[in-house]
Design an enzyme around this catalytic site. Structure first.
Site, PDB file in Angstrom:
ATOM      1  N   HIS A 182      89.258 -69.984 -55.918  1.00 29.04           N
ATOM      2  CA  HIS A 182      88.939 -68.939 -54.937  1.00 29.04           C
ATOM      3  C   HIS A 182      88.460 -69.604 -53.648  1.00 29.04           C
ATOM      4  CE1 HIS A 182      86.874 -65.659 -52.902  1.00 29.04           C
ATOM      5  NE2 HIS A 182      87.702 -64.877 -53.558  1.00 29.04           N
ATOM      6  N   GLU A 187      95.274 -65.050 -50.263  1.00 31.01           N
ATOM      7  CA  GLU A 187      94.210 -64.433 -49.478  1.00 31.01           C
ATOM      8  C   GLU A 187      94.015 -65.214 -48.176  1.00 31.01           C
ATOM      9  OE1 GLU A 187      91.183 -62.211 -52.286  1.00 31.01           O
ATOM     10  OE2 GLU A 187      90.651 -64.303 -52.092  1.00 31.01           O
TER      11      GLU A 187
HETATM   12  O1  G3P Z   1      88.388 -62.268 -54.261  1.00 29.31           O
HETATM   13  C1  G3P Z   1      88.525 -61.187 -53.390  1.00 29.31           C
HETATM   14  C2  G3P Z   1      88.349 -61.561 -52.014  1.00 29.31           C
HETATM   15  O2  G3P Z   1      88.049 -62.819 -51.627  1.00 29.31           O
HETATM   16  C3  G3P Z   1      88.606 -60.568 -50.983  1.00 29.31           C
HETATM   17  O3  G3P Z   1      87.346 -60.115 -50.613  1.00 29.31           O
HETATM   18  O4  G3P Z   1      85.817 -58.528 -49.618  1.00 29.31           O
HETATM   19  O5  G3P Z   1      87.948 -59.105 -48.469  1.00 29.31           O
HETATM   20  O6  G3P Z   1      87.999 -57.731 -50.531  1.00 29.31           O
HETATM   21  P1  G3P Z   1      87.285 -58.795 -49.758  1.00 29.31           P
END
Ligand code: G3P
Length: 233
Positions: A104, A152
């Site tokens: 992560h 992400e």
């Molecule tokens: O692991 C989920 C993440 O990093 C995204 O976080 O708060 O943008 O949904 P968020």
């Protein structure tokens, strides 16, 4: 080995929504259990796969009381022995974890360690969702054959503008270029429309945190997500 697992691994299916509880106070301890139970209720009511990723300290409590998949945030590439402070995957499994996130953005792991960790995960029987910040990194990770790759974009994590709104192109590219491994999308996901865009573009899951953990009404948010997910089953 005696496991306290909730046998939810077999419930893991796509599309999946994984809520990362991170270290949010609203998702720690008894509040984590309450939030996990809300996930379970919505998952059952709408027939969708909602998984939770609480802190390691809350896994035992949650996994023994809910029947949805429970993932760890991270595990260390070690086995039982002299590893003070490490998280042994077997211990997570015994506590009831069905799998784990790995690499992560807030808990990065060197690429060579990811490869070894996936071997350890296979030994334990863990579902693995390995995170990547870019499509290129995701492609390299996909070659290691995790169960899923989560893309992400770093700059959107924790913010109010979702990846679906700010960078749908990265979703398109990830789905087109990451072959053979389901792509999960995360960062800034807040609304059902964010979920719809990501799944419409071919993502097989959503990784979310603040959109649920910081929501005034997490159940309402999960219901909104679940209704959209149902369209993609
Ligand atoms: O692991 C989920 C993440 O990093 C995204 O976080 O708060 O943008 O949904 P968020």
């Amino acid at each position: 080995m005696q496991y306290t697992q909730n046998n939810a691994l077999e419930q893991v299916r796509f599309p999946i929504l994984i809520t990362n509880f991170k270290a949010y106070q609203s998702a720690t301890g008894i509040k984590a259990l309450e939030l996990a139970k809300i996930h379970e209720e919505v998952a059952k009511e709408y027939g969708v796969c909602l998984a939770v990723a609480p802190q390691a300290t809350d896994i035992w409590m949650i996994a023994s009381q809910v029947e949805i998949p429970v993932f760890a945030h991270h595990f260390d590439c070690v086995t039982h022995g002299q590893f003070t402070g490490h998280i042994v995957p077997e211990a997570l499994k015994m506590a009831g974890a069905d799998g784990s996130l790995l690499n992560h953005a807030e808990k990065r792991v060197p690429f060579t360690v990811i490869a070894d960790s996936l071997n350890r995960a296979a030994e334990v029987g863990f579902f693995t969702c390995v995170c990547a910040a870019t499509v290129e990194e995701g492609k390299n990770i996909a070659a290691l054959k995790p169960n899923a790759v989560a893309i992400e974009p770093l700059e959107l994590i924790g913010g109010d503008i979702s990846v679906s709104t700010a960078n749908p192109e990265i979703i398109r590219r990830a789905v087109a270029e990451i072959k053979g491994v389901p792509v999960i999308i995360g960062a800034g996901i807040k609304t059902g429309e964010d979920v719809r865009v990501a799944l419409s573009l071919g993502a097989r899951g959503i990784l979310v945190a603040s959109g649920v953990t910081k929501a005034a009404d997490p159940r309402a948010v999960l219901v909104e997500f679940a209704k959209i997910m149902k369209e993609f089953i």
